[in-house]
Write a protein that holds these residues in place. Structure first.
Motif, mmCIF file in Angstrom:
data_model
loop_
_atom_site.group_PDB
_atom_site.id
_atom_site.type_symbol
_atom_site.label_atom_id
_atom_site.label_comp_id
_atom_site.label_asym_id
_atom_site.label_seq_id
_atom_site.Cartn_x
_atom_site.Cartn_y
_atom_site.Cartn_z
ATOM 1 N N GLU A 1 -18.941 -1.904 -4.810
ATOM 2 C CA GLU A 1 -17.902 -2.740 -5.422
ATOM 3 C C GLU A 1 -18.501 -3.999 -6.037
ATOM 4 O OE1 GLU A 1 -15.420 -3.082 -1.987
ATOM 5 O OE2 GLU A 1 -14.456 -1.149 -2.330
ATOM 6 N N GLN B 1 -10.795 6.843 -9.499
ATOM 7 C CA GLN B 1 -10.367 5.498 -9.822
ATOM 8 C C GLN B 1 -10.162 5.448 -11.341
ATOM 9 O OE1 GLN B 1 -9.644 3.086 -7.871
ATOM 10 N NE2 GLN B 1 -10.969 2.983 -6.065
ATOM 11 N N GLU C 1 -3.372 4.023 -1.398
ATOM 12 C CA GLU C 1 -4.098 2.991 -2.130
ATOM 13 C C GLU C 1 -3.370 1.669 -1.943
ATOM 14 O OE1 GLU C 1 -2.378 2.755 -6.568
ATOM 15 O OE2 GLU C 1 -3.906 4.294 -6.347
ATOM 16 N N LYS D 1 -8.030 -0.825 -6.469
ATOM 17 C CA LYS D 1 -7.920 -0.795 -5.017
ATOM 18 C C LYS D 1 -8.717 0.397 -4.490
ATOM 19 C CE LYS D 1 -3.059 -1.135 -6.053
ATOM 20 N NZ LYS D 1 -1.706 -0.684 -5.747
ATOM 21 N N ARG D 2 -9.061 0.306 -3.230
ATOM 22 C CA ARG D 2 -9.712 1.441 -2.591
ATOM 23 C C ARG D 2 -8.699 2.571 -2.440
ATOM 24 N NH1 ARG D 2 -13.706 -0.677 2.254
ATOM 25 N NH2 ARG D 2 -15.112 -1.848 0.893
ATOM 26 N N MET E 1 0.854 -1.193 0.000
ATOM 27 C CA MET E 1 0.000 0.000 0.000
ATOM 28 C C MET E 1 0.883 1.233 0.000
ATOM 29 S SD MET E 1 -2.965 1.010 2.729
ATOM 30 C CE MET E 1 -3.822 -0.520 2.492
ATOM 31 N N VAL F 1 -13.876 0.589 -4.759
ATOM 32 C CA VAL F 1 -13.339 0.043 -6.004
ATOM 33 C C VAL F 1 -14.462 0.016 -7.046
ATOM 34 C CG1 VAL F 1 -12.086 -1.895 -7.040
ATOM 35 C CG2 VAL F 1 -11.777 -1.384 -4.620
#
Lengths: 148, 101
Positions: free
Chosen positions: B76, A23, A148, A29-30, A1, A121
């Protein structure tokens, strides 16, 4: 990360997005936004109001490359943009932070660890720093740190 | 034996102007957004007994108890059309469709 920093600038006329973080088209990824700063490179008297609001669709903008804090990290998957020519689509009523400040005072916001603003995501989802109003529009410089 | 104590003065974010902390923000457990917590402001907030946290005061956050993590998972799952997770979350939180990101 990894932890990354982005910054952008634009004239903060009403409904202008100064900086957006999104994004990519295929989200991986978040993203977690833990720091925000808003200031100006000129001293004058102008109060302003802005919001950090969720974006569902990215707009058209000048690309900003996220800078990694740790040189050992890889490039960020997230995309960022400034100086929008076409505004992003904001999700109604999803304001993550309101920013009320003054041109002479640099505004900074820090999230406590684990309390960041999360971008799920979801393809093209993100957050944008959008100017709501300014007594007299000026060149605003906005910075965000995310992981992230 | 430790006792968990709820600290309502804990801040989830700090607002700093010109190097001095001038305010704090709290994190709404339902929408995941931060709001400025100013005692005496008159702003109507809320309290969720399930989450045991202060709410931001938005109508949708006051009406439904759907944790932010649930909304993220739902978004998601919809992103990749994971029907199993979508159905599970719609079963657990019947109004989650109304609050989709």
């Amino acid at each position: 990360m990894g932890v990354y920093f982005i910054d952008g600038q634009d004239t903060n006329t009403a409904s202008t997005t100064v900086l957006a973080l999104n994004q990519p088209a295929s989200a991986l990824k978040r993203l977690k936004v833990g720091y925000l700063s808003a200031g100006s490179d000129v001293s004058a008297d102008s109060a302003f109001e802005a919001v950090l609001q969720r974006i569902s669709t990215a707009g058209t903008s000048t690309s900003v490359t996220p800078q990694k804090r740790d040189p050992a990290d890889g490039a960020a998957s997230a995309v960022a943009g400034e100086a929008h020519t076409s505004e992003p689509t904001y999700t109604a009523n999803e304001i993550m932070l309101t920013i009320n400040g003054h041109q002479r005072a640099t505004f900074q916001w820090y999230a406590a660890p684990g309390r960041e603003v999360v971008i799920p995501v979801t393809n093209n989802a993100g957050v944008g720093y959008q100017s709501i109003t300014a007594a007299s529009a000026f060149n605003q410089i906005v910075g965000m740190e995310f992981e992230e | 034996m430790s006792i968990a104590i709820h600290d309502s003065t804990r801040e989830d974010g700090a607002v700093v102007e010109n190097g001095r902390q001038v305010g704090r923000t709290l994190l709404c457990p339902h929408c995941g957004g931060h709001f400025h917590s100013i005692p005496g402001s008159g702003k109507k907030r809320g309290w969720c007994r399930a989450c045991n946290k202060v709410l931001c005061g938005k109508a949708s956050c006051l009406k439904y108890c759907i944790p932010a993590e649930g909304r993220f998972e739902y978004a998601e799952a919809r992103n990749v059309q994971n029907q199993k997770v979508i159905k599970k979350l719609e079963g657990r939180y019947p109004n989650i469709k109304d609050l989709a990101f």
